[in-house]
Design a protein around this motif. Structure first.
Motif, PDB file in Angstrom:
ATOM      1  N   PRO A 142       0.829  -1.211   0.000  1.00  0.00           N
ATOM      2  CA  PRO A 142       0.000   0.000   0.000  1.00  0.00           C
ATOM      3  C   PRO A 142       0.864   1.262   0.000  1.00  0.00           C
ATOM      4  CG  PRO A 142      -0.726  -1.540   1.695  1.00  0.00           C
ATOM      5  CD  PRO A 142       0.570  -2.067   1.140  1.00  0.00           C
ATOM      6  N   TRP A 143       0.449   2.236  -0.748  1.00  0.00           N
ATOM      7  CA  TRP A 143       1.137   3.517  -0.778  1.00  0.00           C
ATOM      8  C   TRP A 143       0.109   4.615  -0.975  1.00  0.00           C
ATOM      9  CZ3 TRP A 143       2.648   6.164  -5.644  1.00  0.00           C
ATOM     10  CH2 TRP A 143       2.128   5.560  -6.778  1.00  0.00           C
ATOM     11  N   TRP A 144       0.516   5.883  -0.929  1.00  0.00           N
ATOM     12  CA  TRP A 144      -0.408   7.012  -0.895  1.00  0.00           C
ATOM     13  C   TRP A 144      -1.395   7.001  -2.056  1.00  0.00           C
ATOM     14  CZ3 TRP A 144      -0.853  10.399  -4.862  1.00  0.00           C
ATOM     15  CH2 TRP A 144       0.208  10.479  -5.773  1.00  0.00           C
ATOM     16  N   PHE A 145      -0.995   6.506  -3.219  1.00  0.00           N
ATOM     17  CA  PHE A 145      -1.901   6.556  -4.368  1.00  0.00           C
ATOM     18  C   PHE A 145      -3.136   5.691  -4.149  1.00  0.00           C
ATOM     19  CE2 PHE A 145      -3.501   5.144  -8.505  1.00  0.00           C
ATOM     20  CZ  PHE A 145      -3.883   6.381  -9.001  1.00  0.00           C
ATOM     21  N   TRP A 146      -2.993   4.575  -3.466  1.00  0.00           N
ATOM     22  CA  TRP A 146      -4.148   3.716  -3.206  1.00  0.00           C
ATOM     23  C   TRP A 146      -5.187   4.465  -2.372  1.00  0.00           C
ATOM     24  CZ3 TRP A 146      -2.273  -1.888  -1.798  1.00  0.00           C
ATOM     25  CH2 TRP A 146      -1.497  -2.391  -2.855  1.00  0.00           C
ATOM     26  N   TYR A 147      -4.759   5.209  -1.389  1.00  0.00           N
ATOM     27  CA  TYR A 147      -5.673   5.970  -0.538  1.00  0.00           C
ATOM     28  C   TYR A 147      -6.260   7.151  -1.319  1.00  0.00           C
ATOM     29  CZ  TYR A 147      -3.306   3.059   2.811  1.00  0.00           C
ATOM     30  OH  TYR A 147      -2.782   1.966   3.466  1.00  0.00           O
ATOM     31  N   PHE A 148      -5.407   7.789  -2.113  1.00  0.00           N
ATOM     32  CA  PHE A 148      -5.879   8.885  -2.963  1.00  0.00           C
ATOM     33  C   PHE A 148      -6.928   8.383  -3.951  1.00  0.00           C
ATOM     34  CE2 PHE A 148      -5.592  11.173  -7.008  1.00  0.00           C
ATOM     35  CZ  PHE A 148      -5.982  12.439  -6.585  1.00  0.00           C
ATOM     36  N   TYR A 149      -6.683   7.222  -4.566  1.00  0.00           N
ATOM     37  CA  TYR A 149      -7.615   6.620  -5.514  1.00  0.00           C
ATOM     38  C   TYR A 149      -8.982   6.424  -4.858  1.00  0.00           C
ATOM     39  CZ  TYR A 149     -10.000   2.947  -8.106  1.00  0.00           C
ATOM     40  OH  TYR A 149     -10.953   2.219  -8.757  1.00  0.00           O
ATOM     41  N   THR A 150      -8.997   5.819  -3.688  1.00  0.00           N
ATOM     42  CA  THR A 150     -10.252   5.545  -2.988  1.00  0.00           C
ATOM     43  C   THR A 150     -11.008   6.828  -2.682  1.00  0.00           C
ATOM     44  OG1 THR A 150      -9.263   3.567  -2.001  1.00  0.00           O
ATOM     45  CG2 THR A 150     -11.257   4.430  -0.956  1.00  0.00           C
ATOM     46  N   LEU A 151     -10.308   7.802  -2.146  1.00  0.00           N
ATOM     47  CA  LEU A 151     -10.933   9.080  -1.819  1.00  0.00           C
ATOM     48  C   LEU A 151     -11.416   9.788  -3.078  1.00  0.00           C
ATOM     49  CD1 LEU A 151     -11.620  11.204   0.344  1.00  0.00           C
ATOM     50  CD2 LEU A 151      -9.348  12.181  -0.066  1.00  0.00           C
ATOM     51  N   ALA A 152     -10.596   9.813  -4.114  1.00  0.00           N
ATOM     52  CA  ALA A 152     -10.937  10.536  -5.338  1.00  0.00           C
ATOM     53  C   ALA A 152     -12.126   9.907  -6.053  1.00  0.00           C
ATOM     54  CB  ALA A 152      -9.723  10.588  -6.271  1.00  0.00           C
ATOM     55  N   ILE A 153     -12.129   8.594  -6.215  1.00  0.00           N
ATOM     56  CA  ILE A 153     -13.230   7.914  -6.903  1.00  0.00           C
ATOM     57  C   ILE A 153     -14.554   8.191  -6.193  1.00  0.00           C
ATOM     58  CG2 ILE A 153     -14.228   5.613  -7.341  1.00  0.00           C
ATOM     59  CD1 ILE A 153     -12.189   6.153  -9.409  1.00  0.00           C
ATOM     60  N   ASN A 154     -14.552   8.047  -4.874  1.00  0.00           N
ATOM     61  CA  ASN A 154     -15.786   8.266  -4.114  1.00  0.00           C
ATOM     62  C   ASN A 154     -16.226   9.724  -4.132  1.00  0.00           C
ATOM     63  OD1 ASN A 154     -16.233   5.549  -3.381  1.00  0.00           O
ATOM     64  ND2 ASN A 154     -14.650   5.721  -1.820  1.00  0.00           N
ATOM     65  N   THR A 155     -15.275  10.647  -4.048  1.00  0.00           N
ATOM     66  CA  THR A 155     -15.604  12.069  -4.106  1.00  0.00           C
ATOM     67  C   THR A 155     -16.178  12.428  -5.468  1.00  0.00           C
ATOM     68  OG1 THR A 155     -13.852  12.566  -2.515  1.00  0.00           O
ATOM     69  CG2 THR A 155     -14.665  14.399  -3.850  1.00  0.00           C
ATOM     70  N   ILE A 156     -15.562  11.932  -6.524  1.00  0.00           N
ATOM     71  CA  ILE A 156     -16.051  12.204  -7.876  1.00  0.00           C
ATOM     72  C   ILE A 156     -17.468  11.651  -8.052  1.00  0.00           C
ATOM     73  CG2 ILE A 156     -15.715  11.631 -10.328  1.00  0.00           C
ATOM     74  CD1 ILE A 156     -12.636  11.744  -9.688  1.00  0.00           C
ATOM     75  N   ASP A 157     -17.725  10.457  -7.531  1.00  0.00           N
ATOM     76  CA  ASP A 157     -19.069   9.882  -7.621  1.00  0.00           C
ATOM     77  C   ASP A 157     -20.102  10.759  -6.906  1.00  0.00           C
ATOM     78  OD1 ASP A 157     -18.217   7.780  -9.180  1.00  0.00           O
ATOM     79  OD2 ASP A 157     -18.222   6.303  -7.554  1.00  0.00           O
ATOM     80  N   VAL A 158     -19.768  11.244  -5.720  1.00  0.00           N
ATOM     81  CA  VAL A 158     -20.684  12.120  -4.980  1.00  0.00           C
ATOM     82  C   VAL A 158     -20.918  13.413  -5.752  1.00  0.00           C
ATOM     83  CG1 VAL A 158     -20.907  13.526  -2.887  1.00  0.00           C
ATOM     84  CG2 VAL A 158     -20.171  11.145  -2.712  1.00  0.00           C
ATOM     85  N   ILE A 159     -19.873  13.969  -6.331  1.00  0.00           N
ATOM     86  CA  ILE A 159     -20.006  15.192  -7.123  1.00  0.00           C
ATOM     87  C   ILE A 159     -20.921  14.956  -8.323  1.00  0.00           C
ATOM     88  CG2 ILE A 159     -18.744  16.762  -8.665  1.00  0.00           C
ATOM     89  CD1 ILE A 159     -16.415  16.609  -6.602  1.00  0.00           C
ATOM     90  N   MET A 160     -20.787  13.786  -8.974  1.00  0.00           N
ATOM     91  CA  MET A 160     -21.645  13.497 -10.122  1.00  0.00           C
ATOM     92  C   MET A 160     -23.105  13.368  -9.693  1.00  0.00           C
ATOM     93  SD  MET A 160     -19.420  11.093 -12.710  1.00  0.00           S
ATOM     94  CE  MET A 160     -19.123   9.762 -11.578  1.00  0.00           C
ATOM     95  N   VAL A 161     -23.376  12.732  -8.557  1.00  0.00           N
ATOM     96  CA  VAL A 161     -24.752  12.639  -8.060  1.00  0.00           C
ATOM     97  C   VAL A 161     -25.291  14.042  -7.785  1.00  0.00           C
ATOM     98  CG1 VAL A 161     -26.200  11.869  -6.134  1.00  0.00           C
ATOM     99  CG2 VAL A 161     -24.530  10.302  -7.123  1.00  0.00           C
ATOM    100  N   ALA A 162     -24.502  14.867  -7.112  1.00  0.00           N
ATOM    101  CA  ALA A 162     -24.924  16.242  -6.817  1.00  0.00           C
ATOM    102  C   ALA A 162     -25.177  17.021  -8.103  1.00  0.00           C
ATOM    103  CB  ALA A 162     -23.871  16.943  -5.962  1.00  0.00           C
ATOM    104  N   ALA A 163     -24.321  16.849  -9.089  1.00  0.00           N
ATOM    105  CA  ALA A 163     -24.496  17.550 -10.362  1.00  0.00           C
ATOM    106  C   ALA A 163     -25.788  17.128 -11.053  1.00  0.00           C
ATOM    107  CB  ALA A 163     -23.304  17.291 -11.275  1.00  0.00           C
TER     108      ALA A 163
END
Length: 180
Positions: free
Chosen positions: A129-150
């Motif tokens: 595990p390295w920082w990108f794995w955590y960034f990936y998880t946070l980014a994917i979920n944040t982007i999904d929430v933003i798309m729902v809001a949009a």
């Protein structure tokens, strides 16, 4: 006996929340269209395609079996969804609404992140595990929430147009300075 959540189970639960959000956004936009509250065909089509895409990817991708190419499958779903949105807009000669642009950018970013993670896990065979794995998880979920809001708001609530115009102005001024 206590309930233990793993990152996979939490991810699956969050996927369900996102799926419900996409479904509710589609229902809301169908209601607005049928009720003559909003006749935004672009928003209606985009929300229906997104709900359908997330429903199919959620129900037809088996996470319990081999996940060797799971990220490639998700890239395929994202690219297919973008293509469907653009093709349907072309067929109905609709200009893309703000939500459709947010969704296209969001799906593109999701696909790019999935590609990077696939390369990391399958090509480079990284297992630590390295920082990108955590960034990936946070980014994917944040982007999904933003798309729902949009899809619910159909507004430029992140100020993307303002940022785009400022960047464009900055580079056009810089280009004029260099050319002169």
């Amino acid at each position: 006996m206590g309930c233990i959540f793993t990152s996979l189970s939490l991810g699956l639960h969050f996927d369900t929340v996102i799926l419900i959000g996409m479904f509710l956004a589609a229902l809301l936009n169908i209601f607005f269209y049928v009720s003559n509250i909003s006749k935004n065909v672009s928003l209606l089509v985009t929300s229906i395609v997104m709900a359908s895409s997330y429903f199919t990817s959620n129900h037809f991708i088996d996470l319990s079996g081999s996940t060797k190419n799971i990220y490639i499958s998700w890239i395929g779903y994202d690219l297919l969804t973008i293509s469907l949105i653009l093709i349907i807009h072309k067929i109905f000669t609709q200009k893309t609404c703000t939500a459709a642009r947010y969704v296209i950018v969001g799906l593109s970013l999701n696909a790019l992140l999935c590609l990077f993670l696939h390369i990391d896990l399958r090509v480079l065979e990284n297992r630590d595990p390295w920082w990108f794995w955590y960034f990936y998880t946070l980014a994917i979920n944040t982007i999904d929430v933003i798309m729902v809001a949009a899809l619910i708001l159909d507004r430029d609530f992140l100020g993307a147009k303002i940022i785009k115009n400022r960047v464009r102005n900055y580079f056009s001024k810089r280009h004029k300075t260099i050319s002169a």
